[in-house]
Design an enzyme around this catalytic site. Structure first.
Site, PDB file in Angstrom:
ATOM      1  N   ASN A  96      34.233  27.000  -7.408  1.00  0.00           N
ATOM      2  CA  ASN A  96      34.971  25.880  -6.836  1.00  0.00           C
ATOM      3  C   ASN A  96      35.038  24.652  -7.724  1.00  0.00           C
ATOM      4  O   ASN A  96      35.790  23.728  -7.438  1.00  0.00           O
ATOM      5  CB  ASN A  96      34.352  25.489  -5.483  1.00  0.00           C
TER       6      ASN A  96
ATOM      7  N   ARG B 124       0.814  -1.224   0.000  1.00  0.00           N
ATOM      8  CA  ARG B 124       0.000   0.000   0.000  1.00  0.00           C
ATOM      9  C   ARG B 124       0.845   1.271   0.000  1.00  0.00           C
ATOM     10  O   ARG B 124       0.323   2.358  -0.247  1.00  0.00           O
ATOM     11  CB  ARG B 124      -0.940  -0.005   1.211  1.00  0.00           C
TER      12      ARG B 124
END
Length: 435
Positions: free
Chosen positions: A363, A15
């Site tokens: 970076n 479910r």
């Protein structure tokens, strides 16, 4: 405590409509199963996990979190499906250290050791009973003159039995000899063709064995079967975490809008404004986190963050002001100011430095991340690009709009700009308009 704990976690959880095993879904950053395991480990040094569906994956995740403390068993699902079959190995009750067995479920994250204390009675069987206004989907507990007669699964219940509002919590405490007596008698002649642990209750009642029914909270003892119940359980857990934080001295603005995970820690005087998300292993110490900021797996010490700042993992920010729309990642910032609109990634910035608006530590070169090292009392003007790897010495001044590729020396003024040209009537040449 002379008690063994068995956690049932073998189900497929269809479910949930997910490829992730149900017990590995998370609330407040932690797997459902981990809550049951943590609770069990507070009660016993003999904890057993019953697995079947995606057993290897679940075991691997558990062993990373709880090394060398758990016993795992794989259910013989082909021959003995169901909750009763989960306790059988080679047609015998699995081996445990103690003569009393507490049976828990891997999808009940809201139970606590204190809420389980009433189960540890002298009765051969104790079971949790919930008085529910909406019993749909749950096994009904049939009582007669206050005594438990049986537990009937909804698929096997008559219409009259379905009207019963007393439901089974799925938590039991058994004397081992009771299970050894009745598990071999279980049958799978039912709607689901499974061996029900609940039938042990029926057989014991027929033999007039004492069964203690413990009234328990529906909120705390309900299991999770779908994504809606997962969200409901998370909201309950969030309320617990928020209340604990506030009792420990944290100021929270509009607490119901604040999301924090179980591993977040607070120390000292802290203030958290509305809409904040605190994720992972985050420490907030003597700090003010302003509205709608997000912080994950970082340490914030004696600083103010936001509003609307994003602190990504592996940051340590201390004695600093990080303003709105500033993003920081994998950086150590100490005694700095970054007021707004900056990205600081893979950087170290020293005391007294100021980061202007629009500054970016560049970076990543497409292959590798590189570090930007900024010393003390460095002033970085607005709209600068700092191309890592880069080292800016103490007392460096970076002119606004500069693209900086080379390291500086102490005391340098760094300016990297193209010459400005003003072309007369250039506007009208471009737009073909008359003055």
């Amino acid at each position: 405590m002379n008690l063994s704990v068995v956690i049932l976690a073998a189900g497929s959880g269809t479910r949930m409509k997910s490829d992730t095993p149900k017990v590995l879904h998370k609330i407040c950053g932690e797997e459902l199963l981990f809550y049951s395991i943590e609770c069990a480990l507070e009660l016993s040094d003999d904890v057993h996990i019953i697995l079947y569906h995606q057993a290897d994956k679940i075991r691997q995740v558990c062993e990373q979190r709880f090394p060398s403390t758990l016993s795992f068993h794989i259910q013989d699902h082909a021959n003995f499906p169901g909750t009763g079959g989960a306790l059988l190995q080679d047609k015998k009750l699995l081996s445990t250290k103690y003569p009393k067995l507490l049976i828990l479920n891997g999808d009940m994250p809201l139970i606590t050791p204190s809420s389980l204390t009433p189960f540890f009675s002298n009765s051969p069987i104790s079971m949790g009973v919930i008085h529910s206004s909406n019993p749909f989907g749950y096994g009904r507990v049939i009582l007669k003159e206050g005594r438990v007669q049986k537990i009937i699964e909804e698929k096997d219940a008559t219409q009259d039995e379905k009207e019963v509002c007393t439901i089974n919590s799925g938590i039991y405490c058994f004397d081992r000899d009771v299970l050894e007596s009745y598990l071999p008698k279980l049958s799978n002649q039912n709607a689901q063709k499974e061996y029900y642990l609940t039938d042990v209750i029926k057989f014991a009642s027929q033999d007039e064995i004492s069964i203690s029914s413990i009234d328990v909270s529906e909120e705390e003892f309900s299991g999770i079967n779908d994504k809606s119940q997962l969200a409901q359980a998370q909201e309950i857990m969030l309320n617990r975490l928020r209340k604990k934080a506030m009792k420990d001295g944290v100021i929270m603005h509009l607490p119901h809008t604040i999301y924090l995970e179980k591993s977040v820690r607070f120390e000292g005087e802290c203030e958290i404004e509305q809409g904040v998300q605190l994720l992972g292993k985050t420490l907030i110490q003597n700090s003010h986190i302003k509205a709608h900021s997000v912080i994950r797996d970082s340490q914030i010490i004696s600083s103010d963050i936001g509003p609307m700042a994003h602190i990504r993992p592996k940051c340590r920010i201390e004695n600093s002001h990080i303003g709105n729309f500033v993003e920081v990642k994998n950086s150590h910032l100490s005694g700095i100011k970054a007021g707004h609109l900056s990205y600081l990634g893979d950087s170290e910035i020293g005391e007294g430095s100021n980061i202007g608006a629009g500054v970016i530590t560049c970076n990543y070169d497409g292959k590798t991340k590189h570090k930007t090292l900024i010393g003390k009392n460095v002033f970085v003007g607005s709209d600068c690009q700092l191309i890592a790897p880069l080292k800016l010495a103490d007392h460096t001044l970076i002119g606004a709009g500069s693209t900086v590729r080379k390291d500086s020396k102490e005391g340098d003024l760094v300016i990297s700009r193209s010459d400005q040209k003003n072309i007369a009537d250039g506007f009208f040449m471009f737009f073909k308009e008359k003055k």
